[in-house]
Design a protein around this motif. Structure first.
Motif, PDB file in Angstrom:
ATOM      1  N   PHE A  15       0.817  -1.218   0.000  1.00 40.86           N
ATOM      2  CA  PHE A  15       0.000   0.000   0.000  1.00 40.86           C
ATOM      3  C   PHE A  15       0.849   1.266   0.000  1.00 40.86           C
ATOM      4  CE2 PHE A  15      -2.524  -3.214   2.445  1.00 40.86           C
ATOM      5  CZ  PHE A  15      -3.446  -3.478   1.440  1.00 40.86           C
ATOM      6  N   GLY A  16       2.147   1.109  -0.216  1.00 45.16           N
ATOM      7  CA  GLY A  16       3.046   2.250  -0.208  1.00 45.16           C
ATOM      8  C   GLY A  16       3.997   2.198   0.982  1.00 45.16           C
ATOM      9  N   GLU A  17       5.054   2.992   0.916  1.00 46.17           N
ATOM     10  CA  GLU A  17       6.052   3.019   1.980  1.00 46.17           C
ATOM     11  C   GLU A  17       5.659   4.025   3.052  1.00 46.17           C
ATOM     12  OE1 GLU A  17      10.063   3.485   0.672  1.00 46.17           O
ATOM     13  OE2 GLU A  17       9.817   2.124  -1.034  1.00 46.17           O
ATOM     14  N   LEU A  18       5.716   3.588   4.298  1.00 45.78           N
ATOM     15  CA  LEU A  18       5.504   4.484   5.427  1.00 45.78           C
ATOM     16  C   LEU A  18       6.773   5.304   5.655  1.00 45.78           C
ATOM     17  CD1 LEU A  18       3.696   1.953   7.777  1.00 45.78           C
ATOM     18  CD2 LEU A  18       2.654   3.941   6.668  1.00 45.78           C
ATOM     19  N   GLU A  19       6.606   6.517   6.135  1.00 51.55           N
ATOM     20  CA  GLU A  19       7.744   7.413   6.350  1.00 51.55           C
ATOM     21  C   GLU A  19       8.210   7.368   7.805  1.00 51.55           C
ATOM     22  OE1 GLU A  19       7.636  11.136   3.510  1.00 51.55           O
ATOM     23  OE2 GLU A  19       5.736  10.963   4.579  1.00 51.55           O
ATOM     24  N   TYR A  20       9.511   7.532   7.971  1.00 59.07           N
ATOM     25  CA  TYR A  20      10.129   7.554   9.298  1.00 59.07           C
ATOM     26  C   TYR A  20      11.180   8.667   9.330  1.00 59.07           C
ATOM     27  CZ  TYR A  20       8.335   2.753   9.406  1.00 59.07           C
ATOM     28  OH  TYR A  20       7.537   1.641   9.334  1.00 59.07           O
ATOM     29  N   ASN A  42      -0.761   7.895   8.308  1.00 57.60           N
ATOM     30  CA  ASN A  42      -1.748   7.157   9.097  1.00 57.60           C
ATOM     31  C   ASN A  42      -2.780   6.477   8.200  1.00 57.60           C
ATOM     32  OD1 ASN A  42      -0.524   7.836  11.488  1.00 57.60           O
ATOM     33  ND2 ASN A  42      -1.900   9.540  11.942  1.00 57.60           N
ATOM     34  N   GLU A  43      -3.101   7.125   7.104  1.00 55.85           N
ATOM     35  CA  GLU A  43      -4.047   6.532   6.149  1.00 55.85           C
ATOM     36  C   GLU A  43      -3.446   5.274   5.507  1.00 55.85           C
ATOM     37  OE1 GLU A  43      -6.150   7.762   1.910  1.00 55.85           O
ATOM     38  OE2 GLU A  43      -5.575   9.350   3.312  1.00 55.85           O
ATOM     39  N   ILE A  44      -2.171   5.349   5.156  1.00 55.71           N
ATOM     40  CA  ILE A  44      -1.498   4.179   4.587  1.00 55.71           C
ATOM     41  C   ILE A  44      -1.411   3.068   5.632  1.00 55.71           C
ATOM     42  CG2 ILE A  44       0.694   3.310   3.668  1.00 55.71           C
ATOM     43  CD1 ILE A  44       1.152   6.134   2.497  1.00 55.71           C
ATOM     44  N   TYR A  45      -1.012   3.441   6.858  1.00 60.37           N
ATOM     45  CA  TYR A  45      -0.888   2.430   7.910  1.00 60.37           C
ATOM     46  C   TYR A  45      -2.214   1.730   8.181  1.00 60.37           C
ATOM     47  CZ  TYR A  45      -0.835   0.287  12.458  1.00 60.37           C
ATOM     48  OH  TYR A  45      -1.017  -0.603  13.494  1.00 60.37           O
ATOM     49  N   GLU A  46      -3.294   2.468   8.124  1.00 58.96           N
ATOM     50  CA  GLU A  46      -4.601   1.866   8.408  1.00 58.96           C
ATOM     51  C   GLU A  46      -4.899   0.712   7.443  1.00 58.96           C
ATOM     52  OE1 GLU A  46      -8.212   1.055  10.211  1.00 58.96           O
ATOM     53  OE2 GLU A  46      -6.425   2.149  10.916  1.00 58.96           O
ATOM     54  N   GLN A  70       3.467  -1.521  14.772  1.00 51.90           N
ATOM     55  CA  GLN A  70       2.194  -0.818  14.954  1.00 51.90           C
ATOM     56  C   GLN A  70       2.269   0.638  14.492  1.00 51.90           C
ATOM     57  OE1 GLN A  70       2.106  -2.555  19.166  1.00 51.90           O
ATOM     58  NE2 GLN A  70      -0.064  -2.366  18.731  1.00 51.90           N
ATOM     59  N   TYR A  71       3.388   1.017  13.930  1.00 51.85           N
ATOM     60  CA  TYR A  71       3.616   2.357  13.359  1.00 51.85           C
ATOM     61  C   TYR A  71       3.121   3.469  14.304  1.00 51.85           C
ATOM     62  CZ  TYR A  71       4.472   5.880   9.825  1.00 51.85           C
ATOM     63  OH  TYR A  71       4.974   6.957   9.130  1.00 51.85           O
ATOM     64  N   ARG A  72       3.726   3.461  15.478  1.00 52.39           N
ATOM     65  CA  ARG A  72       3.358   4.472  16.462  1.00 52.39           C
ATOM     66  C   ARG A  72       4.515   4.650  17.432  1.00 52.39           C
ATOM     67  NH1 ARG A  72      -1.823   4.125  20.591  1.00 52.39           N
ATOM     68  NH2 ARG A  72      -1.368   6.015  21.764  1.00 52.39           N
ATOM     69  N   TYR A  73       4.731   5.883  17.865  1.00 51.73           N
ATOM     70  CA  TYR A  73       5.799   6.141  18.827  1.00 51.73           C
ATOM     71  C   TYR A  73       5.327   5.706  20.207  1.00 51.73           C
ATOM     72  CZ  TYR A  73       9.418   8.358  21.548  1.00 51.73           C
ATOM     73  OH  TYR A  73      10.461   8.576  22.413  1.00 51.73           O
ATOM     74  N   PHE A  74       5.960   4.677  20.742  1.00 51.14           N
ATOM     75  CA  PHE A  74       5.646   4.189  22.070  1.00 51.14           C
ATOM     76  C   PHE A  74       6.829   4.442  22.997  1.00 51.14           C
ATOM     77  CE2 PHE A  74       2.996   1.039  19.617  1.00 51.14           C
ATOM     78  CZ  PHE A  74       1.764   1.460  20.106  1.00 51.14           C
ATOM     79  N   ASP A  75       6.546   4.882  24.216  1.00 54.99           N
ATOM     80  CA  ASP A  75       7.562   4.851  25.258  1.00 54.99           C
ATOM     81  C   ASP A  75       7.702   3.421  25.763  1.00 54.99           C
ATOM     82  OD1 ASP A  75       8.420   7.507  25.356  1.00 54.99           O
ATOM     83  OD2 ASP A  75       6.693   8.110  26.563  1.00 54.99           O
TER      84      ASP A  75
END
Length: 368
Positions: free
Chosen positions: A242-247, A320-324, A344-349
Motif C-alpha cells: 500500500f506504499g512506503e511508510l515514512e520515518y 496514518n491513512e497508509i498504515y490503516e 504498529q507504526y506508532r511512537y511508544f515509550d
C-alpha cells in the motif's frame, strides 16, 4: 515445525513475549538482524560506563503493574530526568518552568511569568493555528518558541516549523514551579547495570539467533514456527503493497573522553538551528558513575532511507491513512501478530510497549 513462536526482533516487545511464552511451556525462537539483543535499549559497556548506544532511555511510568513487572528483573536507581537546553551558549531548564523563566526574563513569581507569556500570545498568536509554529506560539509565546522549540524541532523533523502540522505540538508542558523533573510519572529510574540486565533475564535459556535478517530467509523462518510475533516494519512485511511508510532516523557519534565529567548532566539539548546535532548525552550520569573517564554521544537526526534504522514514525494524516490499510490486513492474519513501534507504526515509550505486550500475553494465553 520446531517452534510454537518465531519472534522477529529482540527488543523489549519481542523479548518479553518470548519470556512469557517460554514460562508457559511454549517453544520460542528469537531472531534479530543486529549483532546484539535489546533493540534500541542496548547498552554497550565502555570504560566502565553503560553507554545507551541508540540514544537516551529513561524508564518512567505511572502504571504500578508495569513498574512492578520490570522490578522483578532489575533494581532501578533513582535517576530523575532533568535535561537542559543550550541555546547559543545559554543554559535553560527543560521542561519550561520557573527556572527557565527566571533565566529568560529575570522574573521570580509565577504570576510574572504568566503575564509575559499571555502578552506574547496576544501580540504574536493567531486564533486558528495552521502549522506548528503558530500552534507553539499560541501555547508558550514567542521567546520560548524561538529559543527552545524552533531550531530543535526543525532539526528533528528536517523541515521548517511552518511546514509541520499543528497537531505535532498539541500541548507543551509549561510549569509554574521550580521543579526540573521532566516527567510527571510516579515511577522513574534506570536499571542498575544498564538495560542489558533486563534482556539477559528475559532471554535466558531461549534460542536466539543474531545477525539474522528475516527477509533474507523468509521462507525458511516461516516454516520453523506455528506463529510469528513480528516487530519490524509492517509495510516491509507486506512488501510495501500500500506504499512506503515514512520515518525519521538518527545517527549517533560516540566519543570516549579522558575527562571525568564533560557537561555535568545526562542530557543537554542544543536548540539553535545552526548546531547540527540535537543533543549531547553523557552516559555516566544515568547511573551516577564515578569512572575516571566519560563517554558522550552526539545525536544527529536524519532522513530515513532503507540503509539506516527507522526510529520515529511520521504519524501525519497521509502516513496514518497508509498504515490503516496495513493494520486492517494484519487483523485478518491468523498466524502473525504485529507489535512495537515499527509493527504498529506508532511512537511508544517503554512503558507503553510493556503494557501492550502484557495485554497480548493475556489475550494469547488466557484460555491455555
Amino acid at each position: 515445525m520446531k517452534y510454537d513462536y518465531l519472534v522477529v526482533g529482540a527488543g523489549p516487545f519481542g523479548s518479553i513475549f518470548a519470556y512469557e511464552a517460554t514460562k508457559r511451556g511454549k517453544r520460542v525462537l528469537v531472531i534479530d538482524k543486529r549483532e546484539h539483543v535489546g533493540g534500541n535499549l542496548y547498552c554497550k559497556p565502555i570504560a566502565g560506563i553503560n553507554v545507551h548506544w541508540y540514544g537516551a532511555h529513561i524508564f518512567h511510568t505511572s502504571n504500578k503493574s508495569v513498574w512492578d513487572y520490570v522490578n522483578q528483573f532489575a533494581t532501578f536507581n533513582h535517576f530523575t530526568n532533568a535535561p537542559l537546553a543550550n541555546y547559543k551558549g545559554t543554559l535553560l531548564n527543560l521542561p519550561f518552568n520557573m527556572n527557565t523563566f527566571n533565566r529568560l526574563w529575570g522574573v521570580n513569581t509565577p504570576e510574572q511569568a504568566k503575564q509575559i507569556i499571555a502578552e506574547q500570545r496576544k501580540n504574536y498568536g493567531v486564533s486558528n493555528p495552521k502549522n506548528l509554529e503558530e500552534q507553539a506560539i499560541n501555547l508558550v509565546g514567542l521567546d520560548i518558541y524561538e529559543k527552545l522549540i524552533k531550531g530543535y524541532t526543525e532539526k528533528q523533523w528536517g523541515r521548517p516549523c511552518t511546514e509541520l502540522p499543528a497537531f505535532i505540538i498539541k500541548r507543551l508542558p509549561v510549569r509554574y514551579t521550580f521543579d526540573n523533573n521532566y516527567f510527571t510519572d510516579i515511577y522513574q529510574g534506570i536499571p542498575v547495570g544498564g538495560y542489558n540486565v533486563l534482556f539477559d533475564k528475559w532471554l535466558k535459556d531461549i534460542d536466539v539467533t543474531l545477525n539474522a535478517d528475516y527477509f533474507e530467509n523468509r521462507t525458511m523462518y516461516e516454516g520453523m514456527a506455528e506463529k510469528i510475533i513480528f516487530t519490524g516494519m509492517i509495510d516491509q512485511y507486506y512488501d510495501y503493497e500500500f506504499g512506503e511508510l515514512e520515518y525519521r532516523s538518527l545517527r549517533f557519534e560516540h566519543e570516549l573522553l579522558e575527562s571525568d565529567n564533560y557537561q555535568g548532566n545526562a542530557v543537554i539539548n542544543y536548540t539553535d538551528r545552526e548546531t547540527e546535532f540535537t543533543r549531547i548525552i553523557e552516559h555516566k550520569h544515568f547511573e551516577f558513575g564515578q569512572a575516571p573517564k566519560t563517554v558522550i554521544t552526539r545525536e544527529y537526526p536524519q532522513d530515513y532511507t532503507k540503509d539506516v534504522e527507522p526510529y520515529y514514525p511520521i504519524n501525519d494524516a497521509l502516513n496514518n491513512e497508509i498504515y490503516e490499510k496495513y493494520r486492517q490486513k494484519a487483523e485478518k492474519e491468523a498466524h502473525v501478530i504485529f507489535g512495537g513501534r515499527l509493527g504498529q507504526y506508532r511512537y511508544f515509550d517503554m512503558h507503553h510497549i510493556i503494557e501492550n505486550v502484557l495485554k497480548l500475553v493475556d489475550t494469547e494465553f488466557d484460555n491455555q
